[in-house]
Scaffold this motif. Structure first.
Motif, PDB file in Angstrom:
ATOM      1  N   LEU A 182      -3.199  50.332   9.913  1.00  0.00           N
ATOM      2  CA  LEU A 182      -4.156  50.269   8.651  1.00  0.00           C
ATOM      3  C   LEU A 182      -5.339  51.323   9.111  1.00  0.00           C
ATOM      4  N   GLU A 183      -5.916  51.445   7.530  1.00  0.00           N
ATOM      5  CA  GLU A 183      -6.943  52.763   7.557  1.00  0.00           C
ATOM      6  C   GLU A 183      -8.119  52.078   8.122  1.00  0.00           C
ATOM      7  N   PRO A 184      -9.032  53.007   8.481  1.00  0.00           N
ATOM      8  CA  PRO A 184     -10.408  52.478   8.912  1.00  0.00           C
ATOM      9  C   PRO A 184     -11.238  51.887   7.712  1.00  0.00           C
ATOM     10  N   SER A 185     -12.126  50.982   7.719  1.00  0.00           N
ATOM     11  CA  SER A 185     -12.812  50.485   6.789  1.00  0.00           C
ATOM     12  C   SER A 185     -13.908  51.222   6.540  1.00  0.00           C
TER      13      SER A 185
ATOM     14  N   LEU B  94     -11.975  68.037  15.896  1.00  0.00           N
ATOM     15  CA  LEU B  94     -11.350  66.634  16.575  1.00  0.00           C
ATOM     16  C   LEU B  94     -10.109  66.433  15.759  1.00  0.00           C
ATOM     17  N   SER B  95      -8.856  67.079  16.188  1.00  0.00           N
ATOM     18  CA  SER B  95      -7.692  66.873  15.317  1.00  0.00           C
ATOM     19  C   SER B  95      -6.861  66.167  16.676  1.00  0.00           C
ATOM     20  N   GLY B  96      -6.367  64.874  16.420  1.00  0.00           N
ATOM     21  CA  GLY B  96      -5.375  64.506  17.369  1.00  0.00           C
ATOM     22  C   GLY B  96      -5.471  63.101  17.320  1.00  0.00           C
ATOM     23  N   GLN B  97      -5.265  62.497  18.486  1.00  0.00           N
ATOM     24  CA  GLN B  97      -5.326  60.852  18.717  1.00  0.00           C
ATOM     25  C   GLN B  97      -5.940  60.365  19.911  1.00  0.00           C
ATOM     26  N   PHE B  98      -6.901  59.258  19.797  1.00  0.00           N
ATOM     27  CA  PHE B  98      -7.331  58.709  20.828  1.00  0.00           C
ATOM     28  C   PHE B  98      -6.643  57.529  21.191  1.00  0.00           C
ATOM     29  N   PHE B  99      -6.204  57.253  22.451  1.00  0.00           N
ATOM     30  CA  PHE B  99      -5.359  56.276  22.739  1.00  0.00           C
ATOM     31  C   PHE B  99      -5.988  55.482  23.970  1.00  0.00           C
ATOM     32  N   ARG B 100      -5.808  54.163  23.915  1.00  0.00           N
ATOM     33  CA  ARG B 100      -6.412  53.355  24.840  1.00  0.00           C
ATOM     34  C   ARG B 100      -5.388  51.974  25.331  1.00  0.00           C
TER      35      ARG B 100
ATOM     36  N   THR C 275      -4.514  53.226  19.216  1.00  0.00           N
ATOM     37  CA  THR C 275      -4.939  54.600  18.817  1.00  0.00           C
ATOM     38  C   THR C 275      -5.424  54.824  17.200  1.00  0.00           C
ATOM     39  N   ILE C 276      -6.295  55.788  17.302  1.00  0.00           N
ATOM     40  CA  ILE C 276      -6.860  56.083  16.001  1.00  0.00           C
ATOM     41  C   ILE C 276      -6.610  57.688  15.966  1.00  0.00           C
ATOM     42  N   ALA C 277      -5.980  58.039  14.765  1.00  0.00           N
ATOM     43  CA  ALA C 277      -5.769  59.395  14.505  1.00  0.00           C
ATOM     44  C   ALA C 277      -6.897  60.025  13.700  1.00  0.00           C
ATOM     45  N   LEU C 278      -7.096  61.214  14.211  1.00  0.00           N
ATOM     46  CA  LEU C 278      -8.209  62.179  13.735  1.00  0.00           C
ATOM     47  C   LEU C 278      -7.677  63.470  13.139  1.00  0.00           C
ATOM     48  N   ASP C 279      -8.141  63.800  12.057  1.00  0.00           N
ATOM     49  CA  ASP C 279      -7.686  65.334  11.512  1.00  0.00           C
ATOM     50  C   ASP C 279      -8.580  65.838  10.802  1.00  0.00           C
TER      51      ASP C 279
ATOM     52  N   TRP D 111      -5.604  57.055  10.459  1.00  0.00           N
ATOM     53  CA  TRP D 111      -5.182  55.555  10.545  1.00  0.00           C
ATOM     54  C   TRP D 111      -5.335  54.987  11.826  1.00  0.00           C
ATOM     55  N   TYR D 112      -5.553  53.689  11.968  1.00  0.00           N
ATOM     56  CA  TYR D 112      -5.580  53.048  13.363  1.00  0.00           C
ATOM     57  C   TYR D 112      -4.211  52.138  13.607  1.00  0.00           C
ATOM     58  N   ARG D 113      -3.711  52.240  14.651  1.00  0.00           N
ATOM     59  CA  ARG D 113      -2.394  51.474  15.085  1.00  0.00           C
ATOM     60  C   ARG D 113      -2.268  50.866  16.449  1.00  0.00           C
TER      61      ARG D 113
END
Length: 452
Positions: free
Chosen positions: A22-25, A35-41, A63-67, A73-75
């Motif tokens: 989904l997309e961030p709210s 910051l272009s990439g993904q944060f994973f946890r 994960t959240i993808a930044l660009d 998006w968040y997944r």
């Protein structure tokens, strides 16, 4: 009266039921455009909604993808392991072959960490093989370095910033109890050697320096009788010496590990280690508890973790050790560029055994001199977070960068990615990327930049 919910399933430790994209709210502040990439946890999220211990939950990656200043998006997705495919089944029954006595290390929760090496992403848990996943969180499967890996992989391998090698170990419940491995920067397993230890101990982490690796042989031991009775297999053993083992990275196969006795304790995580200028002293930092599970798996009265330092004198064999703070914290990290090297800064997150702590705090330690001076970022009341991952800013010094962590807003019941300025930790977050779902508490993660 209903049964009390165990700590590892209470509050924001409770699992979530759905896999979503989904997309961030909402975005608060401005996401740094570089910051272009993904944060994973990664973290445990039992598919059935219940597990006997936090270690046993099925691995779920968030994960959240930044660009370029935008949040795309968040997944969240489970890692598809045999334990995921057989919900509620005994790990022992799935992994253990009664006829051969062998353990199938493809059977793993894959729930503890996520790292990148040689163009691959690995979900890790110390009892099994690494599981490769894609950036969009599809499961590729177990990775064995073309069959060369025959032990589990620790959830805390270390990437040498000088050589690009991946250094790691695996511990097993029967001989050989401990094996050290080294993979090249290209992803080939180039060294495997047994490290002689007297019994199986729970060795969660280790440390590296420019020239050495440091193992931690501590008094949490495997108890086969407890395991056979269906009880947690690990217990505290007063008779087992606590010691750090130092092995030269360039040593031949016959070189012995040099052991340094330390005060009894358990160390979940190291922050870093390095050699002094002359190479005669190794300094190790990490988070230490005086004991663990002394009275059984439900006994957490051994003390809470604090940042601690050990100095190992390679000439005399002496050890000097001290607490650097009295604030309880965990999940220590440093900048990737200084891993195994002299460093000034380290980062931790406040730690509590409450299901709903008042708030979390993130600490940045300045480790120059004898003490550990710290800066603090206090989340708002009712907001909690986990491990803060350092992300370097291009062209800056050691502390020039960002700290990223998933945070939970208990009042709203939702979560967000907090992005902090590591050099100005007391300031409000640079940005918050909010999502309309709850991201449960977890373990470890990383930032993966988009290849340029």
């Amino acid at each position: 009266m209903s049964e009390t919910v165990p700590l590892h399933l209470a509050g924001n430790n409770a699992p979530v039921a759905d896999e979503v994209t989904l997309e961030p709210s909402k975005i608060v502040g401005e996401i740094p455009p570089e910051l272009s990439g993904q944060f994973f946890r990664n973290g445990p999220n039992p598919r059935t909604g219940w597990s006997p211990h936090s270690f046993a939950g099925d691995g779920m990656i968030h994960t959240i993808a930044l660009d370029g200043g935008r949040a795309r998006w968040y997944r969240n997705r489970y890692v598809r392991t045999p334990l995921y495919e057989n919900p509620g089944h005994s790990r022992f029954a799935l992994a253990f072959d009664q006829d051969s006595g062998r353990i199938d290390y493809r059977v793993t929760t894959a729930n503890t960490h996520l790292i990148a090496h040689a163009g691959r992403l690995f979900a890790l848990e110390e009892g099994g093989f690494p599981y490769e996943v894609t950036p969009d969180l599809a499961t590729v499967g177990p990775h064995t370095f073309d069959g060369a890996l025959r032990t589990p992989m620790t959830a805390h391998p270390k990437t040498c910033p000088i050589t690009g090698e991946l250094l790691f170990f695996g511990y097993q419940l029967r001989p050989p109890y401990l094996t050290f491995h080294r993979a090249s920067a290209a992803g080939e397993l180039v060294q495997t050697r047994v490290v002689d230890v007297p019994r199986a101990t729970m060795m969660h982490d280790f440390a590296i320096t420019r020239n050495h690796v440091i193992f931690m042989d501590l008094p949490v031991v495997f108890d086969a009788a407890q395991a056979a009775a269906g009880e947690p297999p690990w217990r505290w053993d007063e008779t087992h010496r606590a010691r750090f083992g130092v092995l030269a990275r360039s040593a031949g196969e016959d070189a012995e590990v040099r052991w340094f006795e330390v005060a009894p304790c358990y160390v979940w995580h190291t922050m870093n280690a390095f050699e002094d200028v002359g190479g005669d002293t190794i300094t190790v930092t990490g988070t230490r508890v005086p004991s663990l599970w002394r009275g059984g798996a439900d006994d957490l009265e051994g003390g809470l973790p604090v940042v601690y330092r050990w100095r190992l004198d390679l000439r005399s064999g002496a050890v000097a050790e001290e607490a650097l703070d009295d604030a309880f914290s965990e999940y220590p990290r440093v900048a990737d560029a200084v891993l195994g090297l002299p460093h000034r800064y380290g980062y931790t997150t406040s730690f509590s055994l409450d299901a709903e702590p008042e708030r979390s705090e993130i600490y940045a330690y300045d480790l120059t001199g004898e003490g550990g001076e710290r800066a603090v970022h206090r989340l708002p009341a009712g907001h909690t977070c986990g491990e803060a991952v350092f992300v370097a800013r291009a062209g800056g010094g050691e502390n020039a960068g960002y700290l990223m962590t998933f945070a939970h807003d208990r009042g709203a019941g939702t979560s967000y990615l907090a992005i902090l300025d590591a050099a100005d930790l007391a300031a409000p977050p640079l940005a918050e990327v909010h999502v309309p779902v709850r991201i449960p508490a977890g373990f470890h993660g990383n930032w993966m930049a988009t290849p340029s």
